[in-house]
Design an enzyme around this catalytic site. Structure first.
Site, mmCIF file in Angstrom:
data_model
loop_
_atom_site.group_PDB
_atom_site.id
_atom_site.type_symbol
_atom_site.label_atom_id
_atom_site.label_comp_id
_atom_site.label_asym_id
_atom_site.label_seq_id
_atom_site.Cartn_x
_atom_site.Cartn_y
_atom_site.Cartn_z
ATOM 1 C CB SER A 436 -0.944 -0.206 1.250
ATOM 2 O OG SER A 436 -2.064 -0.787 0.788
ATOM 3 N NE ARG A 437 0.733 5.993 -1.676
ATOM 4 C CZ ARG A 437 0.198 5.272 -2.874
ATOM 5 N NH1 ARG A 437 0.648 4.035 -3.032
ATOM 6 N NH2 ARG A 437 -0.400 5.961 -3.638
ATOM 7 C CD GLU A 466 7.319 4.599 -2.575
ATOM 8 O OE1 GLU A 466 7.392 3.430 -1.792
ATOM 9 O OE2 GLU A 466 6.645 5.123 -3.496
ATOM 10 C CG HIS A 498 5.032 2.483 -5.579
ATOM 11 N ND1 HIS A 498 5.023 3.249 -4.481
ATOM 12 C CD2 HIS A 498 3.778 2.153 -5.797
ATOM 13 C CE1 HIS A 498 3.586 3.568 -4.348
ATOM 14 N NE2 HIS A 498 2.668 2.979 -5.050
#
Ligand code: NAD
Length: 540
Positions: A436-437, A466, A498
């Site tokens: 997700s994050r 990131e 990602h």
């Protein structure tokens, strides 16, 4: 020290009065009144006349704005640089106002330019954040004192105007360019051109958008609508926001930053829409966007299958040690020694935190494995319940899961869901997956969990810091982020940059929905409705 001496000392520390004649400093110091106020005290109210010059001695001031309309924009343009600020934040100070910036540090001056002439109105509210000690000079007394020193007054005005010019020259030029651009777009034909600047553009972005926009423009020739998209590899930031001059919309991705300062600049440049080409919008200050009249739209679900399937890919790689096994056989080591053993997913308790679009699809896949699926969400998903998902408390899901997937958005309540405290709740030897994050996990806590065996393995498609690294080639450079280096060097971790969304189907959907959002915005604008279907609700 007497208060007159205090006041003189403070005045001489300010940028504006350190060179002032002694007589002027003494006269102004005589007029200065010291105020000790508490949090929330308003010195100047937005829209009201400013009656004094304020000099900060201790504490912090915040400038907030209720809303921005065209007249505010004009006012903002003229006063943008008046108040030097040391800090700024993207957060807002209360529900209805937007934080513009913060002023802290001894001898900062505000209200100076406004008090050269009586009757100037504040374009923002200036209030105390925490306890503040400040000095005020009444506007009339200030004008009386300064007119006794006309040579210095002139010098000071010229310094102020220089400061304003330097700060706004490029911005004004860009605003002019922006206006000219818009006029050009409208004047040549009846054609309505939606000019979009696409930040953080990579090859797949350009290869995806260019042919689709060409096709869209062909199909809509008759209607007189067209999209012109230009691409920059720059990420949107306070530094690169000015590149958007001349565009009516910007197209952003996961690592572009649209905080309140960026949004203020975009608004001044005439940008009216932010078209996110992703689902998450945690780097966009939506409250500031509302205040500055920018519409924010996103692609809410491009391919939830892509992300859910990537979650499973990460799990199977971590669990069955595919990354390590692959390296070993390439070295002709065909043994099964040295930690290649995994576990069956069948019969295991798998926790899914966040059962929205992606989480629900993941649950379906997990039911197929024959796992016992536990769920946690602020809203229960009836489909997931129907199929056998069991909703439990946060503590239960953390403590009972053999495998845990994080599938919720990054919001203040979800930040660092895995931290040093929750680490203590986790089942020994569990596997953690996050697509997700990155901000859902405190990386230092994760590294500790990996080291002490609480976490047997982690599959990560995202990392909390990131932004500096992902989507860029660092192979010939040195990665200096020590947490990232530790993750990269840990063979219990599978890390991808990602890419969970990155399937052909998802990219096609990102492109088509972004184009749809841009045209919806154009149409809704014509009919006076400001929001396309995929607009982000303001309560976020
Ligand atoms: P979604 O909005 O459909 O689902 C999110 C779910 O999280 C919702 O059910 C919501 O109720 C729940 N939630 C919200 N706040 C919560 C809280 N405090 N505690 C528990 N649950 C909470 O979103 P989605 O499409 O399923 O996407 C989920 C996330 O995946 C996105 O926010 C995005 O950050 C991320 N994502 C990553 C990639 C990638 O390439 N790695 C791609 C797409 C999406």
């Amino acid at each position: 020290m007497s208060s007159q001496e205090d006041a003189e000392k403070l005045l001489k520390e300010t940028a504006y009065f350190k060179e002032a004649p002694e007589a002027l400093v003494q006269e102004l110091a005589r007029q200065m009144q010291c105020l000790n106020v508490e949090d929330g005290h308003n010195f100047f109210e937005e829209g009201e006349e400013i009656h004094s010059v304020l000099i900060l001695e201790e504490g912090m001031l915040v400038r907030t704005k209720m809303s921005v309309d065209e007249s505010d924009v004009a006012e903002l343009r003229s006063s943008l640089r008046e108040m030097p600020s040391e800090h700024s934040e993207s957060a807002s100070s209360d529900d209805s106002s937007v934080l513009i910036d913060m002023i802290s540090g001894r001898a900062q001056v505000t209200g100076l330019l406004h008090n050269f002439k009586a009757g100037a109105v504040a374009y923002a509210t200036v209030s105390a954040k925490g306890s503040v000690k400040a000095w005020l000079i009444e506007g009339e007394k200030f004008r009386e004192a300064i007119t006794k020193e006309p040579a210095y007054a002139l010098e000071m005005m010229s310094a102020l105007s220089r400061e304003l010019r330097v700060g706004t020259k490029s911005l004004q030029a860009l605003v002019r360019h922006s206006k000219a651009g818009h006029r050009e777009g409208n004047a040549t034909t009846e054609q309505k051109v939606c000019k979009v600047l696409c930040y953080d553009a990579t090859s797949w972005t350009i290869e995806g958008f260019e042919p689709a926009i060409k096709e869209f423009n062909e199909q809509h020739k008759e209607e007189g609508i067209s999209i012109e998209m230009e691409f920059t590899t720059e990420r949107l930031s306070e530094h690169s926001a000015i590149f958007a001059a001349g565009y009516s919309a910007v197209c952003l991705f996961v690592n572009d930053t649209a905080n309140s300062n960026v949004i203020q600049t975009l608004s001044l440049l005439g940008v009216r829409m932010i078209a996110m080409r992703c689902a998450g919008f945690d780097r966009v200050d939506t409250k500031a966007a509302r205040a500055f009249g920018l519409t924010v739209a996103r692609v809410p679900a491009y391919s939830p299958y892509a992300v859910a399937e990537m979650g499973i890919a990460l799990l199977m790689s971590v669990n069955r040690k595919i990354h390590r096994a692959n390296n070993r056989v390439r070295m002709a080591n065909f043994t099964l020694d040295g930690g290649l053993m995994g576990i069956d997913i069948h019969g295991k308790t798998v926790g899914v935190m966040g059962t929205g679009n992606i989480g629900a699809i993941l649950c379906n896949i997990l039911f197929g494995f024959g796992a016992n699926v536990l769920c946690y969400d602020v809203h229960e998903n009836p489909d997931v319940l129907d199929k056998g998902g069991k909703y439990v408390s946060k503590e239960e899901i953390l403590s009972q899961s053999d495998i845990l997937f994080l599938m919720m958005p990054l919001l203040p309540p979800t930040k660092h869901t895995i931290n040093f405290d929750t680490l203590k709740l986790l089942k020994k030897g569990m596997i953690l997956i996050n697509t997700s994050r990155g901000g859902l996990i405190d990386t230092k806590a994760l590294l500790k969990g990996l080291q002490d065996g609480t976490i047997a393995g982690a599959g990560l498609d995202v990392y909390e810091n990131e932004q500096e690294y992902f989507f860029q080639d660092w192979s010939a450079k040195t990665v200096t982020d020590s947490d990232l280096v530790a993750l990269l060097g840990n063979n219990k971790v599978v890390l991808t940059a990602h890419q969970a969304f990155f399937t052909q189907e998802a990219v096609d959907k990102i492109v088509s929905d972004t184009i749809q959002n841009l045209t919806d915005y154009y149409h809704s604008n014509k009919s006076g409705i400001r929001h396309p279907n995929n607009c982000i609700p303001v309560h976020h």
